[in-house]
Design a protein around this motif. Structure first.
Motif, PDB file in Angstrom:
ATOM      1  N   THR A 133       0.841  -1.202   0.000  1.00 53.33           N
ATOM      2  CA  THR A 133       0.000   0.000   0.000  1.00 53.33           C
ATOM      3  C   THR A 133       0.876   1.253   0.000  1.00 53.33           C
ATOM      4  O   THR A 133       1.239   1.761  -1.051  1.00 53.33           O
ATOM      5  CB  THR A 133      -0.958  -0.009   1.205  1.00 53.33           C
ATOM      6  OG1 THR A 133      -0.207  -0.227   2.414  1.00 53.33           O
ATOM      7  CG2 THR A 133      -1.992  -1.116   1.068  1.00 53.33           C
ATOM      8  N   THR A 134       1.242   1.731   1.185  1.00 52.52           N
ATOM      9  CA  THR A 134       1.937   3.014   1.291  1.00 52.52           C
ATOM     10  C   THR A 134       3.312   3.019   0.623  1.00 52.52           C
ATOM     11  O   THR A 134       3.779   4.072   0.186  1.00 52.52           O
ATOM     12  CB  THR A 134       2.099   3.407   2.771  1.00 52.52           C
ATOM     13  OG1 THR A 134       2.764   2.342   3.475  1.00 52.52           O
ATOM     14  CG2 THR A 134       0.734   3.639   3.411  1.00 52.52           C
ATOM     15  N   SER A 135       3.960   1.871   0.536  1.00 49.42           N
ATOM     16  CA  SER A 135       5.301   1.823  -0.055  1.00 49.42           C
ATOM     17  C   SER A 135       5.302   2.149  -1.545  1.00 49.42           C
ATOM     18  O   SER A 135       6.360   2.384  -2.133  1.00 49.42           O
ATOM     19  CB  SER A 135       5.927   0.439   0.159  1.00 49.42           C
ATOM     20  OG  SER A 135       6.150   0.183   1.529  1.00 49.42           O
ATOM     21  N   TRP A 136       4.126   2.157  -2.160  1.00 48.46           N
ATOM     22  CA  TRP A 136       4.032   2.362  -3.603  1.00 48.46           C
ATOM     23  C   TRP A 136       3.476   3.731  -3.974  1.00 48.46           C
ATOM     24  O   TRP A 136       3.350   4.060  -5.148  1.00 48.46           O
ATOM     25  CB  TRP A 136       3.140   1.271  -4.207  1.00 48.46           C
ATOM     26  CG  TRP A 136       3.654  -0.092  -3.893  1.00 48.46           C
ATOM     27  CD1 TRP A 136       3.466  -0.798  -2.742  1.00 48.46           C
ATOM     28  CD2 TRP A 136       4.487  -0.901  -4.725  1.00 48.46           C
ATOM     29  NE1 TRP A 136       4.125  -1.999  -2.799  1.00 48.46           N
ATOM     30  CE2 TRP A 136       4.758  -2.089  -4.004  1.00 48.46           C
ATOM     31  CE3 TRP A 136       5.010  -0.744  -6.007  1.00 48.46           C
ATOM     32  CZ2 TRP A 136       5.542  -3.107  -4.528  1.00 48.46           C
ATOM     33  CZ3 TRP A 136       5.791  -1.757  -6.529  1.00 48.46           C
ATOM     34  CH2 TRP A 136       6.052  -2.920  -5.792  1.00 48.46           C
ATOM     35  N   ASP A 138       4.579   6.786  -3.847  1.00 46.80           N
ATOM     36  CA  ASP A 138       5.373   7.846  -4.480  1.00 46.80           C
ATOM     37  C   ASP A 138       5.802   7.498  -5.900  1.00 46.80           C
ATOM     38  O   ASP A 138       6.467   8.289  -6.571  1.00 46.80           O
ATOM     39  CB  ASP A 138       6.601   8.187  -3.635  1.00 46.80           C
ATOM     40  CG  ASP A 138       7.567   7.020  -3.476  1.00 46.80           C
ATOM     41  OD1 ASP A 138       7.316   5.947  -4.072  1.00 46.80           O
ATOM     42  OD2 ASP A 138       8.570   7.181  -2.750  1.00 46.80           O
ATOM     43  N   GLY A 139       5.442   6.302  -6.374  1.00 51.85           N
ATOM     44  CA  GLY A 139       5.740   5.924  -7.750  1.00 51.85           C
ATOM     45  C   GLY A 139       7.109   5.318  -7.975  1.00 51.85           C
ATOM     46  O   GLY A 139       7.369   4.709  -9.018  1.00 51.85           O
ATOM     47  N   LEU A 140       8.019   5.465  -7.009  1.00 52.28           N
ATOM     48  CA  LEU A 140       9.390   4.991  -7.205  1.00 52.28           C
ATOM     49  C   LEU A 140       9.478   3.467  -7.261  1.00 52.28           C
ATOM     50  O   LEU A 140      10.261   2.910  -8.038  1.00 52.28           O
ATOM     51  CB  LEU A 140      10.294   5.527  -6.085  1.00 52.28           C
ATOM     52  CG  LEU A 140      10.525   7.040  -6.077  1.00 52.28           C
ATOM     53  CD1 LEU A 140      11.403   7.432  -4.894  1.00 52.28           C
ATOM     54  CD2 LEU A 140      11.159   7.493  -7.389  1.00 52.28           C
ATOM     55  N   ALA A 141       8.688   2.787  -6.435  1.00 53.49           N
ATOM     56  CA  ALA A 141       8.735   1.322  -6.426  1.00 53.49           C
ATOM     57  C   ALA A 141       8.259   0.757  -7.761  1.00 53.49           C
ATOM     58  O   ALA A 141       8.860  -0.176  -8.307  1.00 53.49           O
ATOM     59  CB  ALA A 141       7.882   0.781  -5.277  1.00 53.49           C
ATOM     60  N   PHE A 142       7.170   1.326  -8.292  1.00 54.30           N
ATOM     61  CA  PHE A 142       6.683   0.891  -9.601  1.00 54.30           C
ATOM     62  C   PHE A 142       7.756   1.113 -10.667  1.00 54.30           C
ATOM     63  O   PHE A 142       8.045   0.228 -11.476  1.00 54.30           O
ATOM     64  CB  PHE A 142       5.424   1.675  -9.988  1.00 54.30           C
ATOM     65  CG  PHE A 142       4.177   1.230  -9.285  1.00 54.30           C
ATOM     66  CD1 PHE A 142       3.631  -0.024  -9.517  1.00 54.30           C
ATOM     67  CD2 PHE A 142       3.527   2.075  -8.406  1.00 54.30           C
ATOM     68  CE1 PHE A 142       2.468  -0.431  -8.882  1.00 54.30           C
ATOM     69  CE2 PHE A 142       2.371   1.677  -7.764  1.00 54.30           C
ATOM     70  CZ  PHE A 142       1.838   0.423  -7.998  1.00 54.30           C
ATOM     71  N   ALA A 143       8.340   2.315 -10.661  1.00 53.62           N
ATOM     72  CA  ALA A 143       9.344   2.664 -11.670  1.00 53.62           C
ATOM     73  C   ALA A 143      10.570   1.753 -11.569  1.00 53.62           C
ATOM     74  O   ALA A 143      11.113   1.306 -12.586  1.00 53.62           O
ATOM     75  CB  ALA A 143       9.754   4.127 -11.502  1.00 53.62           C
ATOM     76  N   ALA A 144      11.001   1.475 -10.341  1.00 49.83           N
ATOM     77  CA  ALA A 144      12.179   0.630 -10.144  1.00 49.83           C
ATOM     78  C   ALA A 144      11.938  -0.784 -10.654  1.00 49.83           C
ATOM     79  O   ALA A 144      12.804  -1.386 -11.309  1.00 49.83           O
ATOM     80  CB  ALA A 144      12.546   0.599  -8.659  1.00 49.83           C
ATOM     81  N   LEU A 145      10.768  -1.319 -10.371  1.00 51.59           N
ATOM     82  CA  LEU A 145      10.467  -2.689 -10.779  1.00 51.59           C
ATOM     83  C   LEU A 145      10.395  -2.800 -12.302  1.00 51.59           C
ATOM     84  O   LEU A 145      10.884  -3.771 -12.890  1.00 51.59           O
ATOM     85  CB  LEU A 145       9.145  -3.136 -10.156  1.00 51.59           C
ATOM     86  CG  LEU A 145       8.866  -4.637 -10.170  1.00 51.59           C
ATOM     87  CD1 LEU A 145       9.957  -5.401  -9.440  1.00 51.59           C
ATOM     88  CD2 LEU A 145       7.516  -4.931  -9.541  1.00 51.59           C
ATOM     89  N   ILE A 146       9.797  -1.806 -12.938  1.00 52.44           N
ATOM     90  CA  ILE A 146       9.715  -1.821 -14.400  1.00 52.44           C
ATOM     91  C   ILE A 146      11.112  -1.685 -15.007  1.00 52.44           C
ATOM     92  O   ILE A 146      11.480  -2.401 -15.940  1.00 52.44           O
ATOM     93  CB  ILE A 146       8.795  -0.686 -14.895  1.00 52.44           C
ATOM     94  CG1 ILE A 146       7.364  -0.919 -14.394  1.00 52.44           C
ATOM     95  CG2 ILE A 146       8.808  -0.607 -16.415  1.00 52.44           C
ATOM     96  CD1 ILE A 146       6.453   0.273 -14.588  1.00 52.44           C
ATOM     97  N   HIS A 147      11.914  -0.756 -14.449  1.00 56.27           N
ATOM     98  CA  HIS A 147      13.270  -0.548 -14.957  1.00 56.27           C
ATOM     99  C   HIS A 147      14.142  -1.776 -14.737  1.00 56.27           C
ATOM    100  O   HIS A 147      15.013  -2.095 -15.566  1.00 56.27           O
ATOM    101  CB  HIS A 147      13.903   0.665 -14.272  1.00 56.27           C
ATOM    102  CG  HIS A 147      15.296   0.960 -14.745  1.00 56.27           C
ATOM    103  ND1 HIS A 147      16.423   0.450 -14.117  1.00 56.27           N
ATOM    104  CD2 HIS A 147      15.753   1.696 -15.798  1.00 56.27           C
ATOM    105  CE1 HIS A 147      17.501   0.871 -14.750  1.00 56.27           C
ATOM    106  NE2 HIS A 147      17.132   1.625 -15.770  1.00 56.27           N
TER     107      HIS A 147
END
Length: 212
Positions: A133-136, A138-147
């Protein structure tokens, strides 16, 4: 999958599952069985169809927690997503994730998925995943996983440089759709609404990422 059962695709999960017919069709494909359904348009017919689907799931040893036919017929978003997530876990995820779970010495699927996310985003600055929930937000976790999986087409630095979390999320979702074909299940604004069932949504997003 519904196409194999001669059903039109689902365009609105909360609405299309309400009468129980698509739900039964999905279970027919998954179990290779045929289930009788009621064709009437009254609420009682819809309730009976969904009840039959829930009974089939129980026969298949699918654990249902606080999921009722009334909630599905009413289009309750949280319960409908919970049901879809439960079906997804039972038929698609458990077998595919067995090797990953064994490697991590982890028997709980959600914990294994969380650990997988942590391991794959560890090198990225500013990314600390503790939950779905909260860990995602700011968008950084999504971006990191895709990258992590497609660094050739995803610029993590560019996404991380955006000061607005909404903009970071929008860019990450756009990349996920363009690169992996993962549909955007939630608007960036919805990530900040912690009353919404994001555990199911983020989990589905991540599992789609793994399968791709």
């Amino acid at each position: 999958m519904l196409a194999r059962g001669n059903q039109t695709p689902i365009s609105d999960m909360f609405y299309d599952l309400r009468d129980g017919t698509k739900l039964l069709c999905l279970l027919e494909v998954l179990t290779n069985r045929t289930f009788k359904r009621e064709r009437g348009r009254m609420r009682v017919h819809h309730l009976n169809n969904v009840s039959r689907a829930l009974d089939v799931l129980k026969e298949q040893k699918v654990r249902l927690v606080n999921i009722s036919n009334n909630d599905i017929v009413d289009g309750n978003p949280k319960i409908t997503l919970a049901l879809s997530w439960t079906i997804f876990l039972h038929w698609q995820v458990n077998d595919i994730m067995k090797e990953l779970m064994a490697t991590m010495n982890q028997s709980n699927l959600e914990k294994a998925l969380l650990l997988w996310c942590q391991q794959n985003t560890e090198p990225y600055p500013g990314v600390e995943i503790r939950n779905f929930t909260t860990s995602w937000s700011d968008g950084l976790a999504f971006a990191a996983l895709i990258h992590r999986w497609r660094p050739d087409v995803t610029d993590f630095g560019l996404i991380a440089s955006k000061p607005d979390p909404n903009e970071r999320l929008e860019l990450a979702f756009k990349h996920a759709q363009e690169v992996f074909g993962i549909e955007k299940l939630l608007d960036p604004e919805g990530i900040f609404d912690f009353h919404k069932p994001k555990d199911f949504i983020n989990g589905n997003f991540l599992l789609c990422n793994i399968f791709n």
